[in-house]
Design a protein around this motif. Structure first.
Motif, PDB file in Angstrom:
ATOM      1  N   GLN A   1       0.700  -1.116  -0.032  1.00 22.39           N
ATOM      2  CA  GLN A   1      -0.028  -0.127  -0.008  1.00 22.39           C
ATOM      3  C   GLN A   1       0.948   1.299  -0.053  1.00 22.39           C
ATOM      4  O   GLN A   1       0.580   2.243  -0.624  1.00 22.39           O
ATOM      5  CB  GLN A   1      -0.998   0.005   1.198  1.00 22.39           C
ATOM      6  CG  GLN A   1      -2.182  -1.168   1.072  1.00 22.39           C
ATOM      7  CD  GLN A   1      -2.805  -0.880   2.287  1.00 22.39           C
ATOM      8  OE1 GLN A   1      -3.023  -0.014   3.078  1.00 22.39           O
ATOM      9  NE2 GLN A   1      -3.829  -1.920   2.344  1.00 22.39           N
ATOM     10  N   VAL A   2       2.008   1.196   0.648  1.00 20.14           N
ATOM     11  CA  VAL A   2       2.648   2.261   0.754  1.00 20.14           C
ATOM     12  C   VAL A   2       3.518   2.701  -0.511  1.00 20.14           C
ATOM     13  O   VAL A   2       3.637   3.758  -1.088  1.00 20.14           O
ATOM     14  CB  VAL A   2       3.913   2.018   2.067  1.00 20.14           C
ATOM     15  CG1 VAL A   2       4.976   3.196   1.860  1.00 20.14           C
ATOM     16  CG2 VAL A   2       3.186   2.379   3.313  1.00 20.14           C
ATOM     17  N   LEU A   3       4.009   1.580  -1.206  1.00 22.99           N
ATOM     18  CA  LEU A   3       4.580   1.760  -2.388  1.00 22.99           C
ATOM     19  C   LEU A   3       3.763   2.041  -3.606  1.00 22.99           C
ATOM     20  O   LEU A   3       4.009   3.062  -4.269  1.00 22.99           O
ATOM     21  CB  LEU A   3       5.142   0.206  -2.764  1.00 22.99           C
ATOM     22  CG  LEU A   3       6.030   0.023  -4.059  1.00 22.99           C
ATOM     23  CD1 LEU A   3       7.295   0.879  -4.094  1.00 22.99           C
ATOM     24  CD2 LEU A   3       6.419  -1.279  -4.371  1.00 22.99           C
ATOM     25  N   LYS A   4       2.312   1.753  -3.336  1.00 24.22           N
ATOM     26  CA  LYS A   4       1.481   2.033  -4.319  1.00 24.22           C
ATOM     27  C   LYS A   4       1.012   3.665  -4.378  1.00 24.22           C
ATOM     28  O   LYS A   4       1.123   4.374  -5.183  1.00 24.22           O
ATOM     29  CB  LYS A   4       0.043   1.224  -4.130  1.00 24.22           C
ATOM     30  CG  LYS A   4      -0.916   1.710  -5.119  1.00 24.22           C
ATOM     31  CD  LYS A   4      -2.238   0.601  -4.899  1.00 24.22           C
ATOM     32  CE  LYS A   4      -2.970   0.315  -5.887  1.00 24.22           C
ATOM     33  NZ  LYS A   4      -4.334  -0.583  -5.477  1.00 24.22           N
TER      34      LYS A   4
ATOM     35  N   ALA B   1       2.049   6.340  -7.015  1.00 28.76           N
ATOM     36  CA  ALA B   1       0.972   7.582  -7.367  1.00 28.76           C
ATOM     37  C   ALA B   1       1.557   8.924  -7.188  1.00 28.76           C
ATOM     38  O   ALA B   1       1.201   9.775  -7.842  1.00 28.76           O
ATOM     39  CB  ALA B   1      -0.204   7.186  -6.609  1.00 28.76           C
ATOM     40  N   THR B   2       2.377   9.200  -6.212  1.00 28.18           N
ATOM     41  CA  THR B   2       2.929  10.598  -5.981  1.00 28.18           C
ATOM     42  C   THR B   2       4.147  10.889  -6.557  1.00 28.18           C
ATOM     43  O   THR B   2       4.722  11.658  -6.298  1.00 28.18           O
ATOM     44  CB  THR B   2       2.889  10.701  -4.445  1.00 28.18           C
ATOM     45  OG1 THR B   2       3.585   9.926  -3.980  1.00 28.18           O
ATOM     46  CG2 THR B   2       1.501  10.796  -3.767  1.00 28.18           C
ATOM     47  N   GLU B   3       4.735   9.855  -7.275  1.00 30.54           N
ATOM     48  CA  GLU B   3       6.085   9.905  -8.081  1.00 30.54           C
ATOM     49  C   GLU B   3       7.142  10.022  -7.144  1.00 30.54           C
ATOM     50  O   GLU B   3       8.173  10.471  -7.359  1.00 30.54           O
ATOM     51  CB  GLU B   3       5.826  11.087  -9.049  1.00 30.54           C
ATOM     52  CG  GLU B   3       4.869  10.543 -10.143  1.00 30.54           C
ATOM     53  CD  GLU B   3       4.973  11.827 -11.282  1.00 30.54           C
ATOM     54  OE1 GLU B   3       5.619  12.577 -11.108  1.00 30.54           O
ATOM     55  OE2 GLU B   3       3.908  11.635 -12.271  1.00 30.54           O
ATOM     56  N   VAL B   4       6.961   9.389  -5.782  1.00 34.68           N
ATOM     57  CA  VAL B   4       8.211   9.380  -5.076  1.00 34.68           C
ATOM     58  C   VAL B   4       8.951   8.282  -5.347  1.00 34.68           C
ATOM     59  O   VAL B   4      10.125   8.489  -5.505  1.00 34.68           O
ATOM     60  CB  VAL B   4       7.658   8.914  -3.495  1.00 34.68           C
ATOM     61  CG1 VAL B   4       8.774   8.610  -2.623  1.00 34.68           C
ATOM     62  CG2 VAL B   4       6.804  10.239  -2.997  1.00 34.68           C
ATOM     63  N   VAL B   5       8.517   6.978  -5.915  1.00 37.42           N
ATOM     64  CA  VAL B   5       9.258   6.114  -6.623  1.00 37.42           C
ATOM     65  C   VAL B   5       8.564   5.879  -7.994  1.00 37.42           C
ATOM     66  O   VAL B   5       7.526   6.049  -8.264  1.00 37.42           O
ATOM     67  CB  VAL B   5       9.473   4.802  -5.908  1.00 37.42           C
ATOM     68  CG1 VAL B   5      10.012   5.034  -4.444  1.00 37.42           C
ATOM     69  CG2 VAL B   5       8.109   4.210  -5.591  1.00 37.42           C
TER      70      VAL B   5
END
Length: 171
Positions: free
Chosen positions: A159-162, A166-170
């Protein structure tokens, strides 16, 4: 790598038998027993398979810490913090976060790192050290909460990765 403590802990927490673990990991019961008693090292392929099969945050931390030569967070196990009490781990995490905030003097990081003074370099090392301590205790907190409240750390990580994607952190 020697993983006897990790295997014993996993077996205790999950009531897993050596025979079941051997079947899960496609190895022999005698191999599991030897690893459990630290008479044989765990091979990387077995470690990888075990991390895929067993969703146990403490076991995951112990195995990844062992196989990363100590680069990842260790499981806290000393007398200073009662790891079995998630509130005690939360209090320790809050303290570590406060210590990071104390040493993070942003004005010392305005200069290009290639031109940093010795004092600025020492400040960077202090922030690193305090941040590492906070990150390690927070990793232990995440593991402890998933165990205490019986939720999937793998699902929470997904969930965190998703969210980060979505916020383009990764990417």
């Amino acid at each position: 790598m020697k993983v006897g403590k990790a295997i014993k802990g996993l077996m205790e927490r999950t009531r897993l038998t050596g025979e079941q673990m051997a079947m899960d990991l496609y190895t022999s019961s005698s191999n599991i027993s030897a690893m459990k008693h630290s008479k044989r090292n765990m091979q990387r392929d077995l470690a990888k398979r075990s991390l895929e099969v067993y969703e146990d945050a403490t076991y995951n931390m112990e195995i990844t810490h062992e196989f990363s030569n100590g680069y990842t967070a260790p499981v806290i196990s000393g007398d200073a913090i009662d790891r079995s009490n998630h509130l005690a781990v939360m209090v320790a995490a809050r303290k570590e976060i406060d210590e990071v905030e104390e040493v993070m003097q942003l004005e010392r990081f305005l200069r290009n790192p290639n031109l940093a003074t010795n004092q600025e370099r020492e400040s960077a090392m202090k922030v690193y050290k305090e941040s590492k301590e906070a990150a390690d205790i927070l990793y232990n907190l995440c593991a402890r909460l998933s165990e205490a409240y019986d939720f999937s750390p793998r699902e929470m990580n997904n969930q965190v990765l998703k969210k980060w994607k979505a916020t383009e952190v990764v990417k």
